[in-house]
Scaffold this motif. Structure first.
Motif, PDB file in Angstrom:
ATOM      1  N   GLY A  63       0.980  -1.466   0.069  1.00 30.44           N
ATOM      2  CA  GLY A  63      -0.242   0.077   0.094  1.00 30.44           C
ATOM      3  C   GLY A  63       0.730   1.332  -0.140  1.00 30.44           C
ATOM      4  O   GLY A  63       0.325   2.196  -0.277  1.00 30.44           O
ATOM      5  N   GLY A  64       2.239   1.269   0.034  1.00 32.45           N
ATOM      6  CA  GLY A  64       2.910   2.781  -0.254  1.00 32.45           C
ATOM      7  C   GLY A  64       3.302   2.792  -1.102  1.00 32.45           C
ATOM      8  O   GLY A  64       3.120   2.328  -2.091  1.00 32.45           O
ATOM      9  N   VAL A  65       3.751   4.161  -1.805  1.00 35.67           N
ATOM     10  CA  VAL A  65       3.301   5.003  -2.750  1.00 35.67           C
ATOM     11  C   VAL A  65       4.487   5.847  -2.708  1.00 35.67           C
ATOM     12  O   VAL A  65       4.833   6.310  -1.843  1.00 35.67           O
ATOM     13  CB  VAL A  65       1.959   5.903  -2.642  1.00 35.67           C
ATOM     14  CG1 VAL A  65       2.432   6.095  -4.363  1.00 35.67           C
ATOM     15  CG2 VAL A  65       0.423   5.289  -2.840  1.00 35.67           C
ATOM     16  N   GLU A  66       5.253   5.781  -4.003  1.00 38.17           N
ATOM     17  CA  GLU A  66       6.476   6.243  -3.987  1.00 38.17           C
ATOM     18  C   GLU A  66       6.572   6.928  -5.287  1.00 38.17           C
ATOM     19  O   GLU A  66       5.787   6.622  -6.157  1.00 38.17           O
ATOM     20  CB  GLU A  66       7.741   5.560  -4.390  1.00 38.17           C
ATOM     21  CG  GLU A  66       8.853   6.278  -4.930  1.00 38.17           C
ATOM     22  CD  GLU A  66      10.028   4.901  -4.598  1.00 38.17           C
ATOM     23  OE1 GLU A  66      11.234   5.352  -5.727  1.00 38.17           O
ATOM     24  OE2 GLU A  66       9.826   3.723  -4.404  1.00 38.17           O
ATOM     25  N   LEU A  67       6.791   8.585  -5.660  1.00 39.65           N
ATOM     26  CA  LEU A  67       6.806   9.354  -6.692  1.00 39.65           C
ATOM     27  C   LEU A  67       8.214   9.273  -6.817  1.00 39.65           C
ATOM     28  O   LEU A  67       9.120   9.198  -6.663  1.00 39.65           O
ATOM     29  CB  LEU A  67       6.135  10.988  -6.183  1.00 39.65           C
ATOM     30  CG  LEU A  67       6.678  11.558  -7.582  1.00 39.65           C
ATOM     31  CD1 LEU A  67       5.251  11.207  -7.641  1.00 39.65           C
ATOM     32  CD2 LEU A  67       6.569  13.164  -6.569  1.00 39.65           C
ATOM     33  N   LEU A  68       8.557   9.405  -8.775  1.00 41.66           N
ATOM     34  CA  LEU A  68       9.495   8.376  -9.693  1.00 41.66           C
ATOM     35  C   LEU A  68       9.906   9.410  -9.769  1.00 41.66           C
ATOM     36  O   LEU A  68       9.209   9.746 -10.716  1.00 41.66           O
ATOM     37  CB  LEU A  68       9.172   7.781 -10.394  1.00 41.66           C
ATOM     38  CG  LEU A  68       8.592   5.744  -9.873  1.00 41.66           C
ATOM     39  CD1 LEU A  68       8.572   5.021 -10.737  1.00 41.66           C
ATOM     40  CD2 LEU A  68       9.763   5.336  -8.608  1.00 41.66           C
ATOM     41  N   GLU A  72      -1.489  11.434  -3.182  1.00 39.13           N
ATOM     42  CA  GLU A  72      -2.298  10.864  -1.529  1.00 39.13           C
ATOM     43  C   GLU A  72      -3.442  10.026  -1.262  1.00 39.13           C
ATOM     44  O   GLU A  72      -3.788   9.800  -0.372  1.00 39.13           O
ATOM     45  CB  GLU A  72      -2.812  11.974  -0.987  1.00 39.13           C
ATOM     46  CG  GLU A  72      -3.643  12.814   0.304  1.00 39.13           C
ATOM     47  CD  GLU A  72      -4.146  14.099   0.760  1.00 39.13           C
ATOM     48  OE1 GLU A  72      -4.771  14.406   1.380  1.00 39.13           O
ATOM     49  OE2 GLU A  72      -3.238  15.166   0.091  1.00 39.13           O
ATOM     50  N   ARG A  73      -4.082   9.951  -2.083  1.00 33.15           N
ATOM     51  CA  ARG A  73      -5.574   9.527  -2.603  1.00 33.15           C
ATOM     52  C   ARG A  73      -5.172   7.721  -2.271  1.00 33.15           C
ATOM     53  O   ARG A  73      -5.815   7.516  -2.149  1.00 33.15           O
ATOM     54  CB  ARG A  73      -5.893  10.245  -3.781  1.00 33.15           C
ATOM     55  CG  ARG A  73      -6.480  11.476  -3.869  1.00 33.15           C
ATOM     56  CD  ARG A  73      -7.236  11.685  -2.779  1.00 33.15           C
ATOM     57  NE  ARG A  73      -9.054  11.361  -3.616  1.00 33.15           N
ATOM     58  CZ  ARG A  73     -10.215  12.263  -2.485  1.00 33.15           C
ATOM     59  NH1 ARG A  73     -10.054  12.999  -1.700  1.00 33.15           N
ATOM     60  NH2 ARG A  73     -11.215  12.049  -3.068  1.00 33.15           N
ATOM     61  N   LEU A  74      -4.210   7.240  -3.038  1.00 28.24           N
ATOM     62  CA  LEU A  74      -3.853   5.984  -3.080  1.00 28.24           C
ATOM     63  C   LEU A  74      -3.060   5.633  -2.251  1.00 28.24           C
ATOM     64  O   LEU A  74      -3.036   3.968  -2.385  1.00 28.24           O
ATOM     65  CB  LEU A  74      -3.368   5.928  -4.619  1.00 28.24           C
ATOM     66  CG  LEU A  74      -4.049   6.211  -5.887  1.00 28.24           C
ATOM     67  CD1 LEU A  74      -3.059   6.605  -7.436  1.00 28.24           C
ATOM     68  CD2 LEU A  74      -5.064   5.272  -5.724  1.00 28.24           C
ATOM     69  N   ALA A  75      -2.350   6.557  -1.680  1.00 27.99           N
ATOM     70  CA  ALA A  75      -1.911   5.785  -0.543  1.00 27.99           C
ATOM     71  C   ALA A  75      -2.121   4.268   0.540  1.00 27.99           C
ATOM     72  O   ALA A  75      -3.198   5.422   1.165  1.00 27.99           O
ATOM     73  CB  ALA A  75      -0.543   6.638   0.449  1.00 27.99           C
TER      74      ALA A  75
END
Length: 394
Positions: free
Chosen positions: A272-277, A331-334
């Protein structure tokens, strides 16, 4: 599918109910007007006539109903007018004959209007088919599985019934791994579509032939430069395309990215973590090589099994709500999990519509690429796409 997607579907159905009610009202309106005209004529002195109501009925039917229904409505209006004049004993009077002739003339005019509207509707439907066919030819949907990866793509036009725009995406399996591009051409209309065709054509060729992702970006730059010299006017100097290119080698659990002025893709991890590339160096969009020259450099990031890459155009990140707040996909997908890329895009589109209240000012292209994990169940629990502080979150 997440609850947000379900909410979006429910919202779509709710949004259609007023239109269905309006259609039912329009269907009932012509006969109601004729009946109302009869009641009005019978309940008022002879000096008052219902001829305007009888004339209005076929005119209302003309743009919304078939030719036969419009004809029958006109006949009913004429018969009602004649019958009332006989009932009132005024059928042989000049005003009554004039009123009846007026209803006949208006009914004939309604039939002509109906024919014109139907022909226009057929031409519009034909234009929509042509536009959709052109869109599919220029921007075909990628296969659901490419190089062992799960692929889902979506093109959401800001304008209803619009098929062609300046957003683009393509996914291709090559000797160097799976390569893809997501971009946004400056401008609208046929010029933008032409530029989309140039970028995608150059990408499909370069993705096979170039040994590096940097080489692919250079080929796209040269293709747009050639296109710019061919154009006249403003586009010859200011035309450009923001784009992000990615390469997923077959044997490595990494992704290489070259970003040319495009919104940064997101890496959604299995937990569920989200990383901005983010790119290590900022770069100008494609087609602006005359302003500055520098070598492209691909950034490499870990792309483990069970993760999903989300690429998008600024139609997503610049979608705003009623207060002007931009949509933040990271933020919405985290913390949210999805069974696959299709479910991710379904929920994302529904959430954007909820954020904007159903309106949009720019087209939105989405591309999700998932790397399945060994032993991963076919479907995982899907969490709704809502902010962490939303009281409706579970």
């Amino acid at each position: 599918m997440g609850r947000a997607a379900a909410d979006g579907v429910a919202g779509g159905e709710g949004a259609g109910r007023p239109y269905r009610g309006a259609r039912r009202f329009l269907r009932a309106l012509p006969p109601l007007i004729i009946v109302g005209g009869v009641v009005f004529d019978l309940s008022t002195p002879a000096a008052y006539t219902a001829s305007p109501l009888f004339s209005a009925a076929p005119l209302i039917a003309a743009p919304f109903f078939s030719t036969l229904t419009t004809l029958l409505t006109g006949i009913a209006a004429v018969l009602a007018s004649i019958g009332l004049h006989f009932y009132n004993g005024t059928a042989d009077q000049i005003p009554s004959l004039t009123e009846t002739l007026t209803v006949v003339t208006v009914s004939a005019l309604a039939l002509l209007i109906n024919r014109v509207v139907r022909r226009s509707g057929e031409r519009l439907a034909s234009a929509r088919v042509i536009a959709e066919t052109a869109q599919r030819a220029v921007l075909p949907a990628p296969a659901g599985r490419i190089g062992g990866l799960q692929i889902a793509a979506r093109y959401e036009a800001a304008q209803a019934d619009a098929f062609i725009g300046g957003d683009l995406f393509a996914v291709q399996e090559t000797p160097h791994g799976v390569r893809l591009v997501v971009g946004d051409v400056r401008g609208k209309g046929l010029d933008a579509v032409e530029a989309v065709a140039v970028v995608l054509g150059a990408f499909r060729e370069a993705a096979e032939q170039e040994g590096t992702l940097e080489g692919v970006a250079a080929r796209l730059e040269r293709a747009l430069a050639r296109e710019g010299t061919r154009r006249d006017g403003l586009d010859a100097f200011e035309g450009f395309t923001t784009a992000v290119l990615a390469e997923i080698p077959g044997g490595d659990r990494v992704v290489r990215v070259v970003n040319r002025g495009h919104p940064e893709p997101l890496l959604l991890r299995e937990d569920g973590g989200v990383e901005l590339l983010r790119p290590s160096d900022a770069a100008l969009p494609l087609g602006m090589g005359e302003l500055a020259a520098w070598p492209d450099r691909a950034d490499e990031a870990s792309y483990p099994p069970g993760s999903t890459l989300l690429f998008y155009t600024d139609g997503l990140s610049e979608a705003r709500d009623a207060d002007g707040v931009f949509y933040d996909p990271g933020e919405r997908l985290a913390g949210r999990l999805f069974p696959g890329p299709e479910e991710l895009l379904d929920a994302l589109v529904a959430d954007v519509r909820r954020h904007t209240g159903g309106g949009a000012t720019d087209d939105m292209a989405l591309l999700a690429v998932s790397r399945p994990a060994a032993g991963q169940p076919e479907r995982r629990r899907t969490m709704p796409v809502v902010p962490a502080g939303d009281p409706g979150a579970r």
